[in-house]
Scaffold this active site. Structure first.
Site, PDB file in Angstrom:
ATOM      1  N   HIS A 169       0.837  -1.196   0.000  1.00 44.32           N
ATOM      2  CA  HIS A 169       0.000   0.000   0.000  1.00 44.32           C
ATOM      3  C   HIS A 169       0.872   1.247   0.000  1.00 44.32           C
ATOM      4  CE1 HIS A 169      -3.362  -2.648   1.804  1.00 44.32           C
ATOM      5  NE2 HIS A 169      -3.520  -2.531   0.503  1.00 44.32           N
ATOM      6  N   GLU A 172       1.930   3.253   3.095  1.00 47.05           N
ATOM      7  CA  GLU A 172       2.532   2.433   4.159  1.00 47.05           C
ATOM      8  C   GLU A 172       4.025   2.249   3.900  1.00 47.05           C
ATOM      9  OE1 GLU A 172       0.131  -1.121   4.544  1.00 47.05           O
ATOM     10  OE2 GLU A 172      -1.723   0.049   4.698  1.00 47.05           O
ATOM     11  N   HIS A 315       2.601  -4.499   6.689  1.00 42.56           N
ATOM     12  CA  HIS A 315       1.696  -3.380   6.418  1.00 42.56           C
ATOM     13  C   HIS A 315       1.714  -2.455   7.633  1.00 42.56           C
ATOM     14  CE1 HIS A 315      -0.623  -4.958   2.834  1.00 42.56           C
ATOM     15  NE2 HIS A 315       0.005  -6.059   3.220  1.00 42.56           N
ATOM     16  N   GLU A 374       0.857  -5.880  10.832  1.00 43.36           N
ATOM     17  CA  GLU A 374       0.524  -4.454  10.788  1.00 43.36           C
ATOM     18  C   GLU A 374       1.357  -3.729  11.841  1.00 43.36           C
ATOM     19  OE1 GLU A 374      -1.561  -2.999   8.722  1.00 43.36           O
ATOM     20  OE2 GLU A 374      -2.892  -4.571   7.951  1.00 43.36           O
TER      21      GLU A 374
END
Length: 404
Positions: A169, A172, A315, A374
């Site tokens: 992404h 990110e 992420h 994450e």
């Protein structure tokens, strides 16, 4: 007139003298001295020509009793650096009187976390890492929509293969810096034959082949960090997708407005229905079909060519670890997730209402451990001030992933 021993560099949008000097590992003063034509050094115009001094090598005549180690100590460089600029040299048969190259001393730290760390900085650092460490190998897995090569780094020679990736992404990009920093620290620890925490790095090198794609989505990262100019072939399309706004901080997609982590053939149609986004968007549009975008296809093709024992896609944000997919993950995934949680303090979540991600597809295809991690907390893009906290919490995951 072009100064001697320089090459021409065309200024790109977002360039500063500092970024250019850092990219080519030269001093700002050296770059300024080679460009006396600059009226105001703080203002660079895209398309402007600068002259960048070439980094020169010293010459050294081998003396009686010399070894590469002794020569390296004399000039403040490593044996690996000496070998990289003297290909074919036999370290056990140095010839007295032979002339060898001595490289410029490289900076003590190569990967420096900062807000403007984008594709060009990553590529420059990869080049420097390869110059410094002969065992850091690099190849390309494919190209982005705009033709940017997507690099993968390989270290280690073991039969067990592990794959890490970052920046699926666009906003990110912190995950790229995390992985690049890990490449450098892992390489340093191997060169010095030392441990990091409880992990003996030479043992991990011997047992595991590590592959890392630090930036899956280079076009998107550059869009978030640098914006877009009219010479970009997707200029009008991107502005339309973004509602006319030049603020791309919330852009997750690639340059065509496709979410690359919704592009994998793992219940893709269900993800399309769940997302309910019917066209290109800054986020959450799965595209016209699985693996249609060149970045996601490159990741799938590369993965299919290898026998990965484990994959982790990094992420941001949330400090969470996802390790399950529709009960297809192997039983050992739960124990590995526990080890990652113990190392990081992150929360483990087994299942979530989501499909078509890289981790989902890997688990579905191979029934092996696959994870989405994450990192950090807050709103993407995360501030660079969080980097060292993220590093401290995830270094254990990065190392444990090689050992489990």
């Amino acid at each position: 007139m072009q100064p001697p021993n320089t090459f021409q560099y065309v200024v790109k949008p977002g360039d500063t003298l500092y970024r250019i000097a850092y990219r080519f590992s030269i001093r700002m003063e050296t770059l300024l001295a080679a460009n006396p034509q600059l009226g105001n050094p703080s203002i660079l115009v895209p398309g402007q020509i600068l002259y960048v001094p070439r980094r020169s090598w010293q010459l050294y005549v081998i003396q009686p009793g010399d070894t590469l180690y002794k020569i390296g100590r004399k000039f403040g460089v490593t044996v690996a650096q000496l070998q990289s600029v003297n290909p074919g040299i036999d370290p056990n048969r140095l010839q007295i009187g032979e002339v060898i190259n001595i490289p410029d001393t490289l900076p003590a730290t190569i990967v420096v976390p900062r807000e403007d760390y984008g594709y060009d900085e990553m590529m420059a650092d990869l080049q420097t890492l390869q110059s410094r460490f002969s065992f850091v190998n690099q190849e390309m897995i494919g190209e982005s929509v705009l033709g940017r090569p997507i690099p993968v780094v390989n270290m280690g020679s073991g039969r067990k293969q592990v794959f890490y990736s970052g920046s699926f992404h666009a906003n990110e990009w912190m995950t790229t810096i995390l992985l690049m920093r890990f490449i450098e620290e892992y390489a340093k620890a191997y060169e010095l034959k030392r441990t990091i925490g409880r992990f003996h790095i030479p043992t991990l090198f011997a047992e595991t082949s590590l592959w890392i794609v630090p930036m899956v989505n280079p076009d998107g990262v550059e869009l978030v960090q640098e914006g877009i100019t009219p010479d970009n072939p997707y200029f009008e399309e991107v502005l339309t997708i973004n509602g006319g706004s030049r603020d791309f901080s919330q852009w997750k997609a690639n340059i065509r407005g496709v979410d690359l982590n919704d592009q994998f053939p793992a219940h893709w149609q269900e993800e399309v229905a769940r997302r309910a986004v019917d066209g290109p968007a800054p986020r959450n549009y799965p595209g016209v079909c699985p693996l249609f975008e060149p970045e996601s296809k490159a990741m799938a093709d590369f993965t299919s060519l290898h026998d990965f024992r484990l994959v982790i896609a990094f992420h941001s944000q949330g400090e969470e670890i996802f390790g399950g997919y529709r009960e297809m993950e192997p039983p050992e995934s739960e124990e590995i997730a526990r080890i990652f949680t113990e190392a990081s303090g992150y929360r483990t979540i087994r299942y979530v209402d989501s499909d078509a991600g890289f981790k989902d597809w890997f688990i579905q295809q191979w029934r092996r451990p696959g994870f989405t991690v994450e990192v950090g907390r807050g709103t993407n893009p995360l501030p660079i001030s969080q980097f060292w906290d993220i590093w401290g919490k995830t270094i254990g995951i990065l190392l444990a992933g090689l050992a489990v």
